[in-house]
Write a protein that holds these residues in place. Structure first.
Motif, short mmCIF file in Angstrom:
data_model
loop_
_atom_site.label_atom_id
_atom_site.label_comp_id
_atom_site.label_asym_id
_atom_site.label_seq_id
_atom_site.Cartn_x
_atom_site.Cartn_y
_atom_site.Cartn_z
N VAL A 1 47.87 39.44 28.81
CA VAL A 1 49.16 39.70 28.17
C VAL A 1 50.18 40.25 29.16
O VAL A 1 51.35 39.87 29.16
N ASP A 2 49.73 41.15 30.02
CA ASP A 2 50.65 41.79 30.95
C ASP A 2 49.91 42.12 32.25
O ASP A 2 48.73 42.49 32.23
N GLY A 3 50.61 41.98 33.38
CA GLY A 3 50.02 42.30 34.67
C GLY A 3 49.42 41.08 35.36
O GLY A 3 49.43 39.97 34.82
N TRP A 4 48.87 41.32 36.55
CA TRP A 4 48.24 40.27 37.35
C TRP A 4 46.75 40.55 37.47
O TRP A 4 46.33 41.69 37.65
N ALA A 5 45.95 39.49 37.39
CA ALA A 5 44.51 39.59 37.55
C ALA A 5 44.05 38.51 38.51
O ALA A 5 44.85 37.69 38.98
N ALA A 6 42.75 38.48 38.80
CA ALA A 6 42.23 37.47 39.71
C ALA A 6 40.75 37.25 39.44
O ALA A 6 40.04 38.14 38.97
N SER A 7 40.31 36.03 39.75
CA SER A 7 38.88 35.75 39.79
C SER A 7 38.42 35.97 41.22
O SER A 7 39.07 35.53 42.17
N ALA A 8 37.29 36.64 41.37
CA ALA A 8 36.77 36.94 42.71
C ALA A 8 35.28 36.68 42.74
O ALA A 8 34.58 36.84 41.73
N VAL A 9 34.80 36.27 43.90
CA VAL A 9 33.37 36.11 44.12
C VAL A 9 32.94 37.16 45.13
O VAL A 9 33.51 37.25 46.23
N VAL A 10 31.95 37.96 44.75
CA VAL A 10 31.41 39.00 45.63
C VAL A 10 30.10 38.48 46.22
O VAL A 10 29.17 38.12 45.49
N LEU A 11 30.02 38.44 47.55
CA LEU A 11 28.86 37.90 48.23
C LEU A 11 27.78 38.97 48.40
O LEU A 11 27.99 40.15 48.14
N GLU A 12 26.61 38.52 48.85
CA GLU A 12 25.46 39.42 48.99
C GLU A 12 25.75 40.57 49.95
O GLU A 12 25.23 41.68 49.77
N ASN A 13 26.56 40.31 50.97
CA ASN A 13 26.85 41.37 51.95
C ASN A 13 27.93 42.34 51.48
O ASN A 13 28.35 43.22 52.22
N GLY A 14 28.42 42.13 50.25
CA GLY A 14 29.42 43.02 49.69
C GLY A 14 30.85 42.58 49.91
O GLY A 14 31.78 43.17 49.35
N SER A 15 31.06 41.56 50.73
CA SER A 15 32.42 41.06 50.96
C SER A 15 32.92 40.32 49.73
O SER A 15 32.13 39.77 48.96
N ARG A 16 34.23 40.30 49.57
CA ARG A 16 34.83 39.70 48.38
C ARG A 16 35.82 38.62 48.76
O ARG A 16 36.56 38.74 49.73
N GLN A 17 35.82 37.54 47.99
CA GLN A 17 36.77 36.45 48.19
C GLN A 17 37.54 36.25 46.89
O GLN A 17 36.95 35.96 45.85
N LEU A 18 38.86 36.44 46.93
CA LEU A 18 39.68 36.12 45.77
C LEU A 18 39.80 34.61 45.65
O LEU A 18 40.12 33.93 46.63
N ILE A 19 39.57 34.09 44.45
CA ILE A 19 39.57 32.65 44.24
C ILE A 19 40.89 32.18 43.64
O ILE A 19 41.45 31.17 44.05
N SER A 20 41.39 32.90 42.65
CA SER A 20 42.63 32.49 42.00
C SER A 20 43.35 33.71 41.45
O SER A 20 42.72 34.72 41.13
N VAL A 21 44.66 33.60 41.34
CA VAL A 21 45.49 34.66 40.77
C VAL A 21 45.87 34.27 39.35
O VAL A 21 46.25 33.12 39.10
N ASN A 22 45.78 35.21 38.43
CA ASN A 22 46.14 34.96 37.04
C ASN A 22 47.37 35.77 36.67
O ASN A 22 47.46 36.96 36.97
N LEU A 23 48.31 35.11 36.00
CA LEU A 23 49.55 35.72 35.56
C LEU A 23 49.57 35.78 34.04
O LEU A 23 48.77 35.11 33.37
N PRO A 24 50.49 36.57 33.44
CA PRO A 24 50.55 36.68 31.98
C PRO A 24 50.61 35.31 31.30
O PRO A 24 51.35 34.42 31.71
N GLY A 25 49.78 35.16 30.26
CA GLY A 25 49.68 33.89 29.56
C GLY A 25 48.42 33.13 29.93
O GLY A 25 47.98 32.24 29.19
N ASP A 26 47.80 33.47 31.07
CA ASP A 26 46.57 32.82 31.49
C ASP A 26 45.39 33.31 30.66
O ASP A 26 45.37 34.44 30.18
N ILE A 27 44.37 32.46 30.54
CA ILE A 27 43.13 32.84 29.89
C ILE A 27 42.11 33.16 30.98
O ILE A 27 41.87 32.35 31.87
N LEU A 28 41.53 34.33 30.90
CA LEU A 28 40.60 34.81 31.92
C LEU A 28 39.16 34.53 31.52
O LEU A 28 38.79 34.75 30.36
#
Length: 227
Positions: free
Chosen positions: A39-66
């Motif tokens: 509804v409000d704000g920015w979110a993202a899908s992220a993949v966290v790897l075994e070594n703890g590092s994180r990769q952001l995959i996509s950015v979500n804006l208001p109106g998106d379905i998470l």
């Protein structure tokens, strides 16, 4: 697409409880299958790897379905995180299934939305693998600007940019230090300006040349099921 009152009522019936999350919070973990309307704000899908590092995959804006991609797998591979303070509404999966049965047109529109996200991801993946870092950053800025715009046929040049340099780097596969140098180059060249987390594209023509991508335009298919 223009929706009929009955379709809007069906969409409203999907909504459950409202939740708020602070920046950096996990909205949906890898172990869950919950889906939400942002509804409000920015979110993202992220993949966290075994070594703890994180990769952001996509950015979500208001109106998106998470969380929709996670419905296809027994164990979702992505985590949904808040990039800013966000407000979400939980969507009941049983209600979603009933919606697909009662309103094929809405189901088709949601299918198109998922394909739109897939297309943007394909583009960014190709750029990450083959383009220089400046091209990747310019393309990301253009796409975020286009998606942030509330106009149908004309894209605003002024939009919110709450992402940190680290987050920008995660999205295009470079370090925060490299992002800082590239942003500084764009600002010094008069192509973009940033003030109080607002970005303005001062020279759209030059930014488009650097990005080398076509404008983002939604299709208006004539094959959708009738209302």
């Amino acid at each position: 697409m223009d929706l009929e009152p009955a379709e809007l009522e069906r969409l409203s019936a999907l909504g459950g409880f409202t939740s708020r999350f602070e920046r950096g919070a996990v909205i949906r973990s890898e172990a869950a299958h919950d889906i939400y309307l942002l509804v409000d704000g920015w979110a993202a899908s992220a993949v966290v790897l075994e070594n703890g590092s994180r990769q952001l995959i996509s950015v979500n804006l208001p109106g998106d379905i998470l969380g929709l991609p996670g419905l296809a797998l027994c164990e979702p591979i992505d985590t949904v995180v808040a990039l800013t303070q966000v407000e979400v509404i939980r969507i009941d999966q049983q209600h979603l299934g009933a919606l697909f049965e009662s309103s094929p047109r809405l189901a088709a529109i949601m299918f198109l939305i998922s394909q739109e996200e897939r297309s943007l991801l394909m583009e960014r993946l190709a750029l990450t693998g083959q383009a220089e870092a400046m091209t990747r950053l310019a393309a990301l800025i253009l796409r975020l600007c286009e998606r942030s715009s509330s106009l149908e046929d004309e894209v605003s040049r002024h939009f919110s940019m709450p992402l940190t340099q680290r987050e920008l780097g995660e999205l295009i596969g470079i370090s925060a230090v490299h992002v800082n140098a590239l942003v500084k180059q764009l600002r010094t060249s008069g192509i973009v300006s940033i003030k109080s987390r607002m970005m303005t594209i001062e020279d759209p023509a030059r930014l488009n040349i650097i990005a080398g991508i076509a404008p983002w335009r939604r299709s208006k298919p004539d094959w959708l099921p009738p209302r």
